[in-house]
Design a protein around this motif. Structure first.
Motif, short mmCIF file in Angstrom:
data_model
loop_
_atom_site.label_atom_id
_atom_site.label_comp_id
_atom_site.label_asym_id
_atom_site.label_seq_id
_atom_site.Cartn_x
_atom_site.Cartn_y
_atom_site.Cartn_z
N UNK A 100 -109.38 -29.93 -23.35
CA UNK A 100 -108.70 -29.03 -22.41
C UNK A 100 -107.22 -28.97 -22.76
N UNK A 101 -106.68 -27.75 -22.81
CA UNK A 101 -105.23 -27.54 -22.92
C UNK A 101 -104.85 -26.47 -21.90
N UNK A 102 -103.97 -26.81 -20.97
CA UNK A 102 -103.58 -25.91 -19.89
C UNK A 102 -102.07 -25.75 -19.86
N UNK A 103 -101.62 -24.56 -19.42
CA UNK A 103 -100.20 -24.26 -19.30
C UNK A 103 -100.01 -23.36 -18.09
N UNK A 104 -98.96 -23.67 -17.29
CA UNK A 104 -98.73 -22.88 -16.06
C UNK A 104 -97.24 -22.84 -15.73
N UNK A 105 -96.63 -21.65 -15.76
CA UNK A 105 -95.26 -21.55 -15.27
C UNK A 105 -95.21 -21.67 -13.75
N UNK A 106 -94.28 -22.49 -13.28
CA UNK A 106 -94.11 -22.69 -11.84
C UNK A 106 -92.61 -22.67 -11.55
N UNK A 107 -92.11 -21.54 -11.06
CA UNK A 107 -90.68 -21.42 -10.84
C UNK A 107 -89.94 -21.49 -12.17
N UNK A 108 -89.00 -22.43 -12.26
CA UNK A 108 -88.22 -22.57 -13.50
C UNK A 108 -88.75 -23.68 -14.40
N UNK A 109 -90.01 -24.09 -14.17
CA UNK A 109 -90.62 -25.15 -14.98
C UNK A 109 -91.94 -24.65 -15.56
N UNK A 110 -92.36 -25.30 -16.63
CA UNK A 110 -93.62 -24.99 -17.28
C UNK A 110 -94.46 -26.27 -17.31
N UNK A 111 -95.52 -26.28 -16.50
CA UNK A 111 -96.40 -27.45 -16.43
C UNK A 111 -97.43 -27.38 -17.54
N UNK A 112 -97.78 -28.55 -18.10
CA UNK A 112 -98.80 -28.58 -19.16
C UNK A 112 -99.74 -29.76 -18.96
#
Length: 284
Positions: free
Chosen positions: A102-114
């Motif tokens: 699994x590889x996931x990426x999600x922009x949340x406001x001014x951050x990029x969660x991975x």
């Protein structure tokens, strides 16, 4: 803003793609279902392609229900939901139960969660040296397995011959024993606890060291860098940006065909499913 482009191809000659790429709102992901070697039981009526598709759908549903929830928490919820999707026909405690990276990426406001779990790397351009976020635990396990004696002791105390097929079976069996445990490696399968052993973090989307580009890859696509050495990681991102994800896979296929006997670049599979998502970001 985030712009995405993607490509996913099954290995040549294979009827089904065991990779899966998806996007649900701001969340993007690539999954790589683990191929079951011929002759091995799984205890399951389903295969890796089914598992990857269902897990992607369940992660997406969890993300829709909990848009601010942690990626690990949503992955765990997805794994747990897929347990129910199996029904009562499958032995989910079998060591060969279907699994996926699994590889996931999600922009949340001014951050990029991975989130990265097992061998599907995330490649990030932040305006300086390229950052590669890779879970190397499976590679470490396989390196240790290969270091074990290749031949058993014969009846007279000397080495007994062991053929390559038997050696491969021993290797797969040893790998299965080390799945989803410490020491060992972690992958999405039937145990939701695996999600909390993933590599997770957050990167800036603003400021001088913000993320400009990021690529999520299955190991069939990252072959362009390792083992084939067609590109370095910066070059891989440049190909994705300038020519698109399908061009990267085309180059990988050409390299696979050129080394069909695997003598130059030893690898478990001649050809592999290949998938990539490129994400590009605005920033200040």
């Amino acid at each position: 803003m985030m712009w995405t482009s993607s490509a996913s191809e099954p290995a040549p000659g294979q009827p089904e793609n065991e990779d899966h790429v998806f996007q649900v709102g701001p969340l993007v992901g690539v999954l790589d279902g683990a191929t079951v070697p011929a002759g091995f039981e799984t205890g399951c009526a389903h295969g890796p392609a089914w598992y990857a598709r269902h897990l992607a759908a369940r992660i997406g549903l969890a993300a829709a229900q909990r848009p601010t929830g942690s990626l690990a928490g949503n992955l765990a919820a997805g794994i747990l939901a897929v347990r129910a999707d199996h029904g009562d026909r499958c032995d989910l405690d079998h060591p060969g139960t279907p699994s996926a990276t699994v590889c996931l990426l999600r922009p949340t406001g001014d951050r990029l969660d991975y989130l990265v779990l097992c061998d599907s790397p995330l490649v990030v351009d932040r305006g300086g040296p390229i950052q590669v976020i890779a879970d190397d635990r499976l590679a470490e396990v396989m390196a240790e397995v290969r270091r074990q004696p290749a031949v058993p002791v014969g009846a007279a105390g000397g080495p007994a011959e062991i053929d390559p097929v038997d050696r491969f079976r021993r290797s797969v069996t040893a790998q299965r024993r080390l799945m989803n445990r410490t020491p060992g490696y972690w992958v999405a399968a039937a145990d939701p606890d695996a999600a909390f052993h993933a590599l997770t973090g957050s990167l800036p989307l603003t400021g001088p060291d913000r993320v400009r580009r990021a690529a999520l890859l299955t190991d069939g696509a990252s072959r362009a860098v390792d083992p084939f050495g067609l590109l370095d990681w910066a070059g891989l991102l440049d190909v994705l940006t300038g020519r698109g994800p399908a061009e990267l896979i085309r180059r990988v296929r050409r390299a696979e065909r050129a080394d069909d006997d695997r003598r130059v670049h030893p690898r478990t599979k001649r050809y592999d499913d290949a998938s990539v998502i490129l994400c590009q970001f605005d920033g200040e």
